[in-house]
Design a protein around this motif. Structure first.
Motif, PDB file in Angstrom:
ATOM      1  N   LEU A  99       5.830   5.108  -7.984  1.00 32.16           N
ATOM      2  CA  LEU A  99       7.044   5.149  -8.786  1.00 32.16           C
ATOM      3  C   LEU A  99       8.225   4.921  -7.852  1.00 32.16           C
ATOM      4  O   LEU A  99       8.443   5.704  -6.924  1.00 32.16           O
ATOM      5  CB  LEU A  99       7.178   6.501  -9.491  1.00 32.16           C
ATOM      6  N   LEU A 100       8.948   3.850  -8.069  1.00 29.42           N
ATOM      7  CA  LEU A 100      10.102   3.491  -7.247  1.00 29.42           C
ATOM      8  C   LEU A 100      11.374   3.732  -8.054  1.00 29.42           C
ATOM      9  O   LEU A 100      11.562   3.131  -9.122  1.00 29.42           O
ATOM     10  CB  LEU A 100      10.010   2.022  -6.831  1.00 29.42           C
ATOM     11  N   THR A 124      14.509  -4.591  -6.404  1.00 27.93           N
ATOM     12  CA  THR A 124      13.722  -5.802  -6.651  1.00 27.93           C
ATOM     13  C   THR A 124      12.906  -6.192  -5.432  1.00 27.93           C
ATOM     14  O   THR A 124      11.721  -6.535  -5.534  1.00 27.93           O
ATOM     15  CB  THR A 124      14.647  -6.960  -7.056  1.00 27.93           C
ATOM     16  N   ALA A 125      13.548  -6.134  -4.246  1.00 24.45           N
ATOM     17  CA  ALA A 125      12.847  -6.517  -3.015  1.00 24.45           C
ATOM     18  C   ALA A 125      11.696  -5.570  -2.723  1.00 24.45           C
ATOM     19  O   ALA A 125      10.596  -6.000  -2.345  1.00 24.45           O
ATOM     20  CB  ALA A 125      13.834  -6.541  -1.848  1.00 24.45           C
ATOM     21  N   LEU A 126      11.931  -4.269  -2.900  1.00 20.72           N
ATOM     22  CA  LEU A 126      10.868  -3.298  -2.648  1.00 20.72           C
ATOM     23  C   LEU A 126       9.733  -3.420  -3.665  1.00 20.72           C
ATOM     24  O   LEU A 126       8.554  -3.324  -3.312  1.00 20.72           O
ATOM     25  CB  LEU A 126      11.434  -1.879  -2.681  1.00 20.72           C
ATOM     26  N   GLU A 127      10.093  -3.640  -4.916  1.00 24.08           N
ATOM     27  CA  GLU A 127       9.061  -3.790  -5.942  1.00 24.08           C
ATOM     28  C   GLU A 127       8.164  -4.984  -5.628  1.00 24.08           C
ATOM     29  O   GLU A 127       6.942  -4.902  -5.723  1.00 24.08           O
ATOM     30  CB  GLU A 127       9.707  -3.965  -7.312  1.00 24.08           C
ATOM     31  N   THR A 170       4.223  -4.664  -4.474  1.00 24.10           N
ATOM     32  CA  THR A 170       3.224  -5.351  -5.303  1.00 24.10           C
ATOM     33  C   THR A 170       2.362  -6.265  -4.450  1.00 24.10           C
ATOM     34  O   THR A 170       1.128  -6.292  -4.584  1.00 24.10           O
ATOM     35  CB  THR A 170       3.912  -6.144  -6.420  1.00 24.10           C
ATOM     36  N   LEU A 171       3.001  -6.999  -3.549  1.00 27.83           N
ATOM     37  CA  LEU A 171       2.249  -7.892  -2.659  1.00 27.83           C
ATOM     38  C   LEU A 171       1.340  -7.100  -1.722  1.00 27.83           C
ATOM     39  O   LEU A 171       0.290  -7.597  -1.304  1.00 27.83           O
ATOM     40  CB  LEU A 171       3.220  -8.759  -1.845  1.00 27.83           C
ATOM     41  N   GLU A 201      13.088  -1.147   7.762  1.00 26.11           N
ATOM     42  CA  GLU A 201      12.110  -2.233   7.758  1.00 26.11           C
ATOM     43  C   GLU A 201      11.041  -1.887   6.728  1.00 26.11           C
ATOM     44  O   GLU A 201      10.572  -0.751   6.676  1.00 26.11           O
ATOM     45  CB  GLU A 201      11.472  -2.395   9.137  1.00 26.11           C
ATOM     46  N   VAL A 202      10.659  -2.853   5.925  1.00 33.85           N
ATOM     47  CA  VAL A 202       9.685  -2.582   4.871  1.00 33.85           C
ATOM     48  C   VAL A 202       8.349  -2.119   5.450  1.00 33.85           C
ATOM     49  O   VAL A 202       7.635  -1.316   4.834  1.00 33.85           O
ATOM     50  CB  VAL A 202       9.500  -3.821   3.962  1.00 33.85           C
ATOM     51  N   GLU A 203       8.013  -2.562   6.659  1.00 31.33           N
ATOM     52  CA  GLU A 203       6.763  -2.114   7.284  1.00 31.33           C
ATOM     53  C   GLU A 203       6.786  -0.618   7.564  1.00 31.33           C
ATOM     54  O   GLU A 203       5.745   0.047   7.523  1.00 31.33           O
ATOM     55  CB  GLU A 203       6.510  -2.896   8.583  1.00 31.33           C
ATOM     56  N   GLU A 204       7.975  -0.077   7.861  1.00 28.22           N
ATOM     57  CA  GLU A 204       8.063   1.370   8.075  1.00 28.22           C
ATOM     58  C   GLU A 204       7.827   2.109   6.759  1.00 28.22           C
ATOM     59  O   GLU A 204       7.159   3.143   6.731  1.00 28.22           O
ATOM     60  CB  GLU A 204       9.426   1.759   8.645  1.00 28.22           C
ATOM     61  N   VAL A 205       8.357   1.575   5.667  1.00 31.27           N
ATOM     62  CA  VAL A 205       8.107   2.181   4.358  1.00 31.27           C
ATOM     63  C   VAL A 205       6.615   2.173   4.057  1.00 31.27           C
ATOM     64  O   VAL A 205       6.046   3.177   3.617  1.00 31.27           O
ATOM     65  CB  VAL A 205       8.881   1.427   3.256  1.00 31.27           C
TER      66      VAL A 205
END
Length: 257
Positions: free
Chosen positions: A6-7, A16-19, A23-24, A106-110
């Protein structure tokens, strides 16, 4: 196994970018824009993990977290915050969050933090919980190093760990200092249990990061220092003998001085 996330993020470009990124990465994502929608989705869908922005209109992320915890909802919560002050991060932990990421991130940290939270919600196989193994401490650094359980920690067959005047019940996830029960978040409990199982042994930063988060966020991260500081507020209250000590440049140790 596909995990559901749940975001809750009111900034549309970030949401939008995180979703898309989640998903990817293989997550099943429900994305909402405010705290009211977040609570409704949490009640309706029971996600595996929640990614929650602090600053949202109406009900903010801290309030969402407080409501869920008051309802005894133990879903892991990763907070997204633009606030960099330690006091602000502590407010999120006090509300019941399990971890946080500071914007910009950074999305990799998330991804890494989500994986760590999800691993911690999966029970470990029997026999895998215990003190860190040989070399977990730092040899020559204030008594660090040494294999197996610390001589200063007593571990009963029931899973109860005793060190100094601490008593930690792993199966029930409860802890006491003397007769006083400690109100701990998931991360605080796991950090205290790790230190207690290795009482008298200095655990370096990378060892603690690996055992608690499953990822070493590097020397620039303040995450561990924030959690240790908050844990001290609950364990080493005024009038009691301090148990959690910093070994500068190395890590942390639980011991009676």
């Amino acid at each position: 196994m596909t995990h559901s996330v749940l975001l809750a993020e009111d900034d549309r470009p970030i949401r939008t970018a995180l979703e898309r990124a989640l998903t990817l990465e293989g997550y099943q994502v429900t994305a909402v824009a405010d705290g009211i929608q977040a609570l409704a989705a949490a009640h309706r869908e029971r996600p595996d993990v929640i990614l929650l922005d602090v600053m949202m209109p109406g009900i903010d992320g801290l309030q969402v977290c407080q409501v869920l915890r008051a309802e005894q909802d133990r879903t892991p919560i990763l907070m997204l915050t633009a606030r960099v002050e330690t006091a602000d991060r502590i407010a999120g932990l006090d509300a019941g969050a399990d971890d946080y990421v500071v914007k910009p991130f950074e999305v990799e940290e998330v991804f890494a933090r989500l994986r760590a939270l999800l691993r911690r919600t999966t029970p470990e196989p029997a026999g895998t919980v215990g003190a860190v193994g040989p070399g977990a401490g730092t040899d020559g650094a204030d008594g660090a190093g040494g294999p197996g359980e610390s001589d200063e920690a007593r571990v009963a067959d029931s899973g109860v760990v005793e060190a100094a005047d601490l008593r930690i019940d792993g199966p029930s996830r409860r802890a006491w200092r003397g007769e006083r029960e400690l109100e701990l978040t998931r991360t605080e409990f796991e950090l205290l249990e790790l230190l207690a199982r290795n009482a008298g042994i200095v655990l370096d930063h990378s060892t603690i990061y690996d055992r608690i988060w499953g990822y070493d966020f590097g020397p620039g991260s303040k995450n561990l220092a924030v959690y240790v500081g908050y844990l001290r507020r609950k364990v080493d209250v005024p009038g009691s003998r301090p148990l959690i000590h910093t070994v500068r440049g190395v890590g942390y140790v639980l011991r009676e001085d």
